[in-house]
Motif scaffolding. Structure first.
Motif, PDB file in Angstrom:
ATOM      1  N   GLY A   1       7.254 -75.356  -8.392  1.00 40.33           N
ATOM      2  CA  GLY A   1       7.862 -75.700  -9.664  1.00 40.33           C
ATOM      3  C   GLY A   1       7.101 -76.693 -10.516  1.00 40.33           C
ATOM      4  N   ARG A   2       5.776 -76.693 -10.443  1.00 42.72           N
ATOM      5  CA  ARG A   2       4.964 -77.668 -11.183  1.00 42.72           C
ATOM      6  C   ARG A   2       4.518 -77.168 -12.552  1.00 42.72           C
ATOM      7  NH1 ARG A   2       1.665 -77.542  -6.332  1.00 42.72           N
ATOM      8  NH2 ARG A   2       0.255 -76.505  -7.746  1.00 42.72           N
ATOM      9  N   HIS A   3       4.922 -75.988 -12.948  1.00 41.15           N
ATOM     10  CA  HIS A   3       4.420 -75.387 -14.184  1.00 41.15           C
ATOM     11  C   HIS A   3       5.522 -75.261 -15.229  1.00 41.15           C
ATOM     12  CE1 HIS A   3       1.768 -74.159 -10.902  1.00 41.15           C
ATOM     13  NE2 HIS A   3       0.817 -74.332 -11.804  1.00 41.15           N
ATOM     14  N   ASP A   4       5.085 -75.232 -16.473  1.00 39.81           N
ATOM     15  CA  ASP A   4       6.010 -75.062 -17.590  1.00 39.81           C
ATOM     16  C   ASP A   4       6.175 -73.588 -17.958  1.00 39.81           C
ATOM     17  OD1 ASP A   4       6.283 -77.938 -18.106  1.00 39.81           O
ATOM     18  OD2 ASP A   4       4.184 -77.801 -18.743  1.00 39.81           O
ATOM     19  N   VAL A   5       5.111 -72.810 -17.743  1.00 32.69           N
ATOM     20  CA  VAL A   5       5.086 -71.392 -18.111  1.00 32.69           C
ATOM     21  C   VAL A   5       4.536 -70.593 -16.936  1.00 32.69           C
ATOM     22  CG1 VAL A   5       4.078 -69.691 -19.689  1.00 32.69           C
ATOM     23  CG2 VAL A   5       4.704 -71.959 -20.551  1.00 32.69           C
ATOM     24  N   TYR A   6       5.173 -69.451 -16.668  1.00 37.39           N
ATOM     25  CA  TYR A   6       4.740 -68.564 -15.593  1.00 37.39           C
ATOM     26  C   TYR A   6       4.396 -67.206 -16.195  1.00 37.39           C
ATOM     27  CZ  TYR A   6       6.832 -72.101 -12.626  1.00 37.39           C
ATOM     28  OH  TYR A   6       7.136 -73.287 -12.013  1.00 37.39           O
ATOM     29  N   LEU A   7       3.169 -66.757 -15.997  1.00 33.04           N
ATOM     30  CA  LEU A   7       2.734 -65.432 -16.436  1.00 33.04           C
ATOM     31  C   LEU A   7       2.487 -64.603 -15.179  1.00 33.04           C
ATOM     32  CD1 LEU A   7       0.114 -66.547 -19.125  1.00 33.04           C
ATOM     33  CD2 LEU A   7       2.508 -65.877 -19.501  1.00 33.04           C
ATOM     34  N   LEU A   8       3.252 -63.548 -15.009  1.00 31.09           N
ATOM     35  CA  LEU A   8       3.190 -62.760 -13.779  1.00 31.09           C
ATOM     36  C   LEU A   8       2.747 -61.341 -14.074  1.00 31.09           C
ATOM     37  CD1 LEU A   8       6.616 -63.871 -12.273  1.00 31.09           C
ATOM     38  CD2 LEU A   8       4.392 -64.925 -11.917  1.00 31.09           C
ATOM     39  N   ASP A   9       1.767 -60.888 -13.326  1.00 30.95           N
ATOM     40  CA  ASP A   9       1.330 -59.500 -13.401  1.00 30.95           C
ATOM     41  C   ASP A   9       2.455 -58.622 -12.863  1.00 30.95           C
ATOM     42  OD1 ASP A   9      -0.226 -57.243 -13.639  1.00 30.95           O
ATOM     43  OD2 ASP A   9      -1.557 -57.719 -11.976  1.00 30.95           O
ATOM     44  N   PHE A  10       2.643 -57.471 -13.474  1.00 35.53           N
ATOM     45  CA  PHE A  10       3.688 -56.584 -12.977  1.00 35.53           C
ATOM     46  C   PHE A  10       3.324 -56.038 -11.603  1.00 35.53           C
ATOM     47  CE2 PHE A  10       5.931 -52.562 -12.494  1.00 35.53           C
ATOM     48  CZ  PHE A  10       7.230 -53.013 -12.642  1.00 35.53           C
ATOM     49  N   ARG A  11       2.071 -55.640 -11.398  1.00 34.14           N
ATOM     50  CA  ARG A  11       1.618 -55.098 -10.115  1.00 34.14           C
ATOM     51  C   ARG A  11       0.744 -56.117  -9.398  1.00 34.14           C
ATOM     52  NH1 ARG A  11       4.539 -52.206  -7.739  1.00 34.14           N
ATOM     53  NH2 ARG A  11       5.499 -50.685  -9.055  1.00 34.14           N
ATOM     54  N   LEU A  12       1.222 -56.567  -8.253  1.00 28.42           N
ATOM     55  CA  LEU A  12       0.477 -57.511  -7.412  1.00 28.42           C
ATOM     56  C   LEU A  12       0.258 -56.856  -6.055  1.00 28.42           C
ATOM     57  CD1 LEU A  12       2.501 -60.712  -8.320  1.00 28.42           C
ATOM     58  CD2 LEU A  12       0.136 -60.239  -8.945  1.00 28.42           C
ATOM     59  N   GLY A  13      -0.685 -55.945  -5.999  1.00 32.11           N
ATOM     60  CA  GLY A  13      -0.900 -55.181  -4.774  1.00 32.11           C
ATOM     61  C   GLY A  13       0.271 -54.237  -4.564  1.00 32.11           C
ATOM     62  N   ALA A  14       0.883 -54.310  -3.404  1.00 30.60           N
ATOM     63  CA  ALA A  14       2.006 -53.435  -3.076  1.00 30.60           C
ATOM     64  C   ALA A  14       3.327 -53.958  -3.635  1.00 30.60           C
ATOM     65  CB  ALA A  14       2.113 -53.284  -1.561  1.00 30.60           C
ATOM     66  N   ARG A  15       3.319 -55.151  -4.204  1.00 28.86           N
ATOM     67  CA  ARG A  15       4.546 -55.764  -4.719  1.00 28.86           C
ATOM     68  C   ARG A  15       4.426 -55.982  -6.218  1.00 28.86           C
ATOM     69  NH1 ARG A  15       6.195 -60.122  -0.269  1.00 28.86           N
ATOM     70  NH2 ARG A  15       8.250 -59.186  -0.314  1.00 28.86           N
ATOM     71  N   SER A  16       5.460 -56.578  -6.808  1.00 25.99           N
ATOM     72  CA  SER A  16       5.443 -56.775  -8.259  1.00 25.99           C
ATOM     73  C   SER A  16       5.826 -58.205  -8.623  1.00 25.99           C
ATOM     74  CB  SER A  16       6.415 -55.803  -8.932  1.00 25.99           C
ATOM     75  OG  SER A  16       7.754 -56.209  -8.716  1.00 25.99           O
ATOM     76  N   GLY A  17       5.540 -58.549  -9.866  1.00 24.44           N
ATOM     77  CA  GLY A  17       5.937 -59.847 -10.383  1.00 24.44           C
ATOM     78  C   GLY A  17       7.451 -60.012 -10.409  1.00 24.44           C
TER      79      GLY A  17
END
Length: 82
Positions: free
Chosen positions: A51-67
């Protein structure tokens, strides 16, 4: 508040996307950004839970899982993040 440091976490398994995001934030005149990169689902989950960030940018596809899965797992584990 243009001098306020905005801490951004990018969770993306593609280094080219990290380079592009770093370039775009550095070129932005709207704020002062500190970009951190997590290159995998596991590293991203750990960083979100901290929880140290103000903004989170997540890729939809992260290998076999998703953001989206990452966000759900972070919420389930009770992280300080989003």
């Amino acid at each position: 508040m243009p001098n306020r440091l905005i801490r951004v976490l990018l969770v993306d398994d593609d280094e080219d996307d990290f380079a592009l995001t770093r370039y775009l934030l550095a070129d932005s005149k709207g704020g002062n950004y500190d970009l951190e990169w997590a290159s995998s689902y596991e590293r991203g989950l750990e960083a979100v839970l901290n929880g140290r960030h103000d903004v989170y940018l997540l890729d939809f596809r992260l290998g076999a899982r998703s953001g989206v899965e990452l966000l759900r797992e972070a919420q389930r584990l009770g992280g300080k993040g989003p």
